[in-house]
Design a protein around this motif. Structure first.
Motif, mmCIF file in Angstrom:
data_model
loop_
_atom_site.group_PDB
_atom_site.id
_atom_site.type_symbol
_atom_site.label_atom_id
_atom_site.label_comp_id
_atom_site.label_asym_id
_atom_site.label_seq_id
_atom_site.Cartn_x
_atom_site.Cartn_y
_atom_site.Cartn_z
ATOM 1 N N ARG A 188 0.599 -1.269 -0.588
ATOM 2 C CA ARG A 188 -0.091 -0.642 -0.200
ATOM 3 C C ARG A 188 0.808 1.048 -0.078
ATOM 4 N NH1 ARG A 188 -2.599 -3.420 4.056
ATOM 5 N NH2 ARG A 188 -3.946 -4.092 3.199
ATOM 6 N N TRP A 190 1.550 6.043 -1.255
ATOM 7 C CA TRP A 190 1.333 7.098 -2.029
ATOM 8 C C TRP A 190 2.163 7.881 -1.784
ATOM 9 C CZ3 TRP A 190 -0.901 5.210 2.943
ATOM 10 C CH2 TRP A 190 -0.593 5.485 3.876
ATOM 11 N N LYS A 290 2.132 -5.406 2.460
ATOM 12 C CA LYS A 290 0.496 -5.958 3.339
ATOM 13 C C LYS A 290 1.062 -6.720 3.938
ATOM 14 C CE LYS A 290 -2.437 -4.639 -0.569
ATOM 15 N NZ LYS A 290 -3.423 -4.837 -1.080
#
Length: 407
Positions: A188, A190, A290
């Motif tokens: 994950r 960003w 993850k």
């Protein structure tokens, strides 16, 4: 697998984290290989004495007490601190758009220092010097071109055609880990839409063995104290995280113009910025795997997680991973288990995932809190800083946790 060169554990990546893990595993009696793209002699080369800003490495780490204790256990801390290092006793943090300020002091915790600022190359050099005297087989000057999992472990393929096999492969190959991708562990992530500018500066006033950090709407600025062999206390490493457009503007400036911007941004807490080294900028992105494990495989350090540099905890989280994995593999060896035992690796993941996620969430919260300009938010953060600064026990508990202590 038919490869002639087999190991109990192969560590892929010989930076500060991977080299420490390999050394620790060898001390437990495992047959360990360490694969590193750089050549050994370049890693152990001692830096020249520092007389100017150009003599310091721009990449430094704020090593916590917990990380120091790990390096002490590995027998390398004395060698590290025989070279340049700077313990800091105080950390001062304030809001550049308000009046909130908080100060952490080692003396309030009965500690000699909150942490130690060390050039990354000094840590790696000490670790590789120790590795040269250990049973670890260092496979340097080699790039990994493939990783395959099979029954009985994992196989690595090198760019010169060599093939290595191990029951357990540990990926310590950084934020853009190719091993993580080859094994198929998703992340994950960003983009912060920020860049971190790093360099070394000389200031007209002593840093007073204090780490300084000022928050602004476009990002935090940290002045981390450095100490030359001569005892000169006027050098600092800076990490200036700024929104991408602002970072590009700053990187385009000449040295004198950039120094003037730094003076204003740090509110002249250290007087004039007299000299600036070559600057580097790198994009900031948060990543978190993850899962840290797969059959015969584990991730450690930046390969498993990257965090915003505003609290300087990246290296310490990596060393936390090393401590946990060393602990679990020591238990496995005493029990006669494979280093790739599923339950062993699952315990490692459970121990580290929650702690890493908690720190990442806290840093994201800080970034969001200081990146907003609404009046109620500004009032809240400034009032909160002033209030927290007056609550000694609470403030000291926060500092102790950052140091890796159990308050």
């Amino acid at each position: 697998m038919t490869e002639s060169r087999r190991f109990d554990v192969l560590v892929a990546g010989g930076g500060m984290i991977g080299s420490a893990l390999a050394l620790g595993l060898s001390r437990q009696g495992w047959h360990v290989g360490l694969v590193e793209v750089a050549e050994h002699r370049t890693l152990v080369q001692a830096p020249e004495p520092a007389a100017t800003v150009a003599d310091f490495e721009p990449r430094v780490s704020a090593i916590s007490l917990a990380s120091q204790q790990l390096l002490e256990q590995l027998g390398v801390w004395t060698d590290i601190t025989a070279g340049r290092h700077c313990p800091y006793q105080i950390m001062t943090v304030w809001d550049g758009d308000g009046t909130g300020r908080i100060e952490f002091d080692a003396s309030e915790l009965q500690a000699r220092a909150l942490g130690t600022i060390i050039e990354n190359r000094s840590i790696v050099g000490a670790l590789f010097s120790a590795l040269a005297e250990s049973p670890v087989e260092v496979i340097d000057g080699a790039s990994i071109t493939g990783c395959q999992r099979a029954s009985g472990g994992c196989r690595l393929e090198l760019d010169d055609g060599r093939k290595l096999a191990a029951e357990l492969v540990v990926g310590c190959d950084g934020a853009n880990s190719r091993l993580r991708q080859w094994v198929g562990l998703p992340t994950r992530e960003w983009d912060y839409d920020q860049q971190a500018i790093v360099c070394t500066v000389r200031t007209s006033q002593s840093h007073r063995f204090t780490a300084w950090q000022r928050f602004s709407l476009t990002g935090p600025l940290a002045f981390l104290p450095l100490l030359a062999e001569s005892g000169d206390e006027h050098f600092c490493s800076i990490v200036w995280s700024q929104d991408t457009d602002e970072a590009r503007r700053l990187m385009a400036q000449g040295d004198s113009e950039f120094a003037a911007e730094l003076e204003r941004a740090i509110e002249q807490e250290l007087g004039a910025v007299e000299a600036v080294s070559r600057r580097f900028a790198f994009p900031l992105r948060q990543r978190h795997a993850k899962d840290y494990i797969a059959p015969g495989f584990a991730l450690v350090g930046d390969a498993a997680h990257t965090i915003h540099p505003l609290a300087g905890q990246g290296a310490n989280l990596g060393y936390g991973d090393v401590r946990a994995l060393l602990d679990e593999l020591s238990r496995a060896r005493k029990a006669g288990l494979s280093p790739a035992n599923e339950l062993v690796l699952e315990r490692y993941q459970r121990r580290r995932k929650g702690e890493n996620l908690t720190m990442m969430a806290a840093m994201e919260g800080f970034k969001q809190l200081f990146g907003r300009d609404e009046l109620p938010v500004r009032w809240l953060r400034n009032t909160g800083l002033r209030w927290l600064n007056q609550l000694g026990p609470v403030k000291n508990r926060i500092a102790a946790q950052a140091m890796g202590l159990n308050p």
